[in-house]
Design a protein around this motif. Sequence first.
Motif, PDB file in Angstrom:
ATOM      1  N   UNK A 261       0.839  -1.203   0.000  1.00  0.00           N
ATOM      2  CA  UNK A 261       0.000   0.000   0.000  1.00  0.00           C
ATOM      3  C   UNK A 261       0.873   1.252   0.000  1.00  0.00           C
ATOM      4  N   UNK A 262       1.903   1.268   0.830  1.00  0.00           N
ATOM      5  CA  UNK A 262       2.795   2.429   0.895  1.00  0.00           C
ATOM      6  C   UNK A 262       3.490   2.633  -0.458  1.00  0.00           C
ATOM      7  N   UNK A 263       3.978   1.565  -1.052  1.00  0.00           N
ATOM      8  CA  UNK A 263       4.628   1.683  -2.363  1.00  0.00           C
ATOM      9  C   UNK A 263       3.668   2.268  -3.395  1.00  0.00           C
ATOM     10  N   UNK A 264       2.415   1.835  -3.342  1.00  0.00           N
ATOM     11  CA  UNK A 264       1.395   2.359  -4.254  1.00  0.00           C
ATOM     12  C   UNK A 264       1.146   3.844  -3.990  1.00  0.00           C
ATOM     13  N   UNK A 265       1.075   4.233  -2.719  1.00  0.00           N
ATOM     14  CA  UNK A 265       0.862   5.642  -2.384  1.00  0.00           C
ATOM     15  C   UNK A 265       2.020   6.515  -2.871  1.00  0.00           C
ATOM     16  N   UNK A 266       3.232   6.042  -2.678  1.00  0.00           N
ATOM     17  CA  UNK A 266       4.409   6.791  -3.130  1.00  0.00           C
ATOM     18  C   UNK A 266       4.344   6.992  -4.646  1.00  0.00           C
ATOM     19  N   UNK A 267       3.988   5.946  -5.374  1.00  0.00           N
ATOM     20  CA  UNK A 267       3.890   6.050  -6.835  1.00  0.00           C
ATOM     21  C   UNK A 267       2.713   6.938  -7.249  1.00  0.00           C
TER      22      UNK A 267
ATOM     23  N   UNK B  57      -3.360  10.277   2.028  1.00  0.00           N
ATOM     24  CA  UNK B  57      -2.568   9.138   2.518  1.00  0.00           C
ATOM     25  C   UNK B  57      -3.184   8.607   3.803  1.00  0.00           C
ATOM     26  N   UNK B  58      -3.552   9.499   4.720  1.00  0.00           N
ATOM     27  CA  UNK B  58      -4.213   9.071   5.956  1.00  0.00           C
ATOM     28  C   UNK B  58      -5.496   8.308   5.624  1.00  0.00           C
ATOM     29  N   UNK B  59      -6.323   8.869   4.755  1.00  0.00           N
ATOM     30  CA  UNK B  59      -7.590   8.224   4.394  1.00  0.00           C
ATOM     31  C   UNK B  59      -7.357   6.839   3.806  1.00  0.00           C
ATOM     32  N   UNK B  60      -6.355   6.693   2.957  1.00  0.00           N
ATOM     33  CA  UNK B  60      -6.065   5.401   2.331  1.00  0.00           C
ATOM     34  C   UNK B  60      -5.597   4.381   3.376  1.00  0.00           C
TER      35      UNK B  60
ATOM     36  N   UNK C 247      -7.273   0.914   4.375  1.00  0.00           N
ATOM     37  CA  UNK C 247      -6.530  -0.342   4.302  1.00  0.00           C
ATOM     38  C   UNK C 247      -6.651  -1.130   5.604  1.00  0.00           C
ATOM     39  N   UNK C 248      -6.459  -0.451   6.723  1.00  0.00           N
ATOM     40  CA  UNK C 248      -6.502  -1.126   8.020  1.00  0.00           C
ATOM     41  C   UNK C 248      -7.935  -1.373   8.506  1.00  0.00           C
ATOM     42  N   UNK C 249      -8.939  -0.911   7.723  1.00  0.00           N
ATOM     43  CA  UNK C 249     -10.354  -1.017   8.127  1.00  0.00           C
ATOM     44  C   UNK C 249     -10.534  -0.477   9.546  1.00  0.00           C
ATOM     45  N   UNK C 250     -10.009   0.721   9.736  1.00  0.00           N
ATOM     46  CA  UNK C 250      -9.881   1.296  11.076  1.00  0.00           C
ATOM     47  C   UNK C 250     -10.723   2.554  11.234  1.00  0.00           C
ATOM     48  N   UNK C 251     -10.818   2.974  12.466  1.00  0.00           N
ATOM     49  CA  UNK C 251     -11.382   4.278  12.798  1.00  0.00           C
ATOM     50  C   UNK C 251     -10.287   5.092  13.475  1.00  0.00           C
ATOM     51  N   UNK C 252     -10.381   6.393  13.316  1.00  0.00           N
ATOM     52  CA  UNK C 252      -9.417   7.299  13.946  1.00  0.00           C
ATOM     53  C   UNK C 252      -9.878   7.571  15.365  1.00  0.00           C
ATOM     54  N   UNK C 253      -9.018   7.276  16.329  1.00  0.00           N
ATOM     55  CA  UNK C 253      -9.360   7.543  17.733  1.00  0.00           C
ATOM     56  C   UNK C 253      -8.678   8.793  18.256  1.00  0.00           C
ATOM     57  N   UNK C 254      -7.598   9.207  17.636  1.00  0.00           N
ATOM     58  CA  UNK C 254      -6.913  10.460  17.983  1.00  0.00           C
ATOM     59  C   UNK C 254      -6.241  10.977  16.720  1.00  0.00           C
ATOM     60  N   UNK C 255      -6.265  12.287  16.544  1.00  0.00           N
ATOM     61  CA  UNK C 255      -5.756  12.862  15.307  1.00  0.00           C
ATOM     62  C   UNK C 255      -5.273  14.279  15.586  1.00  0.00           C
ATOM     63  N   UNK C 256      -4.023  14.544  15.304  1.00  0.00           N
ATOM     64  CA  UNK C 256      -3.480  15.903  15.409  1.00  0.00           C
ATOM     65  C   UNK C 256      -3.030  16.331  14.024  1.00  0.00           C
ATOM     66  N   UNK C 257      -3.474  17.485  13.605  1.00  0.00           N
ATOM     67  CA  UNK C 257      -3.031  18.047  12.343  1.00  0.00           C
ATOM     68  C   UNK C 257      -2.229  19.291  12.667  1.00  0.00           C
TER      69      UNK C 257
END
Length: 118
Positions: A31-37, A98-101, A105-115
């Motif tokens: 996934x990371x390789x795909x994002x970089x490309x 990238x965060x959204x992807x 991928x991890x089928x996750x929810x965000x529990x903490x997020x700092x921008x």
Amino acid sequence: MNSNQPGTHIIATLQTTATELLESFEGCQSVINDLVATFQLSNLGDIYHNFSPAGFTAVVCLSESHIAIHTWPEEGKINLDIYLSNFERNNDGTVQQILDRLVSYFRATITANQILIR
């Protein structure tokens, strides 16, 4: 590029029940390789390491900055650190994509997020 806004830095904690995705880095590396490309980023080097019995850490050094991931499968937890500079182009939207992807991928929810706007 505006010198007052050199880039966006996101630090996030995710939670998932898909703990099998947290056990080893191989799927995430793809996934990371795909994002970089996809986002035409420049990978300067990367380190991926599987822990025993499970979990992994990954750090991808980019000319734009970095992507770092650490997983705890026993807790269903992922820590992400994504920073891209705006030196040559505006990457603010790319950081969020990238965060959204990775959340997808991890089928996750965000529990903490700092921008952080650097």
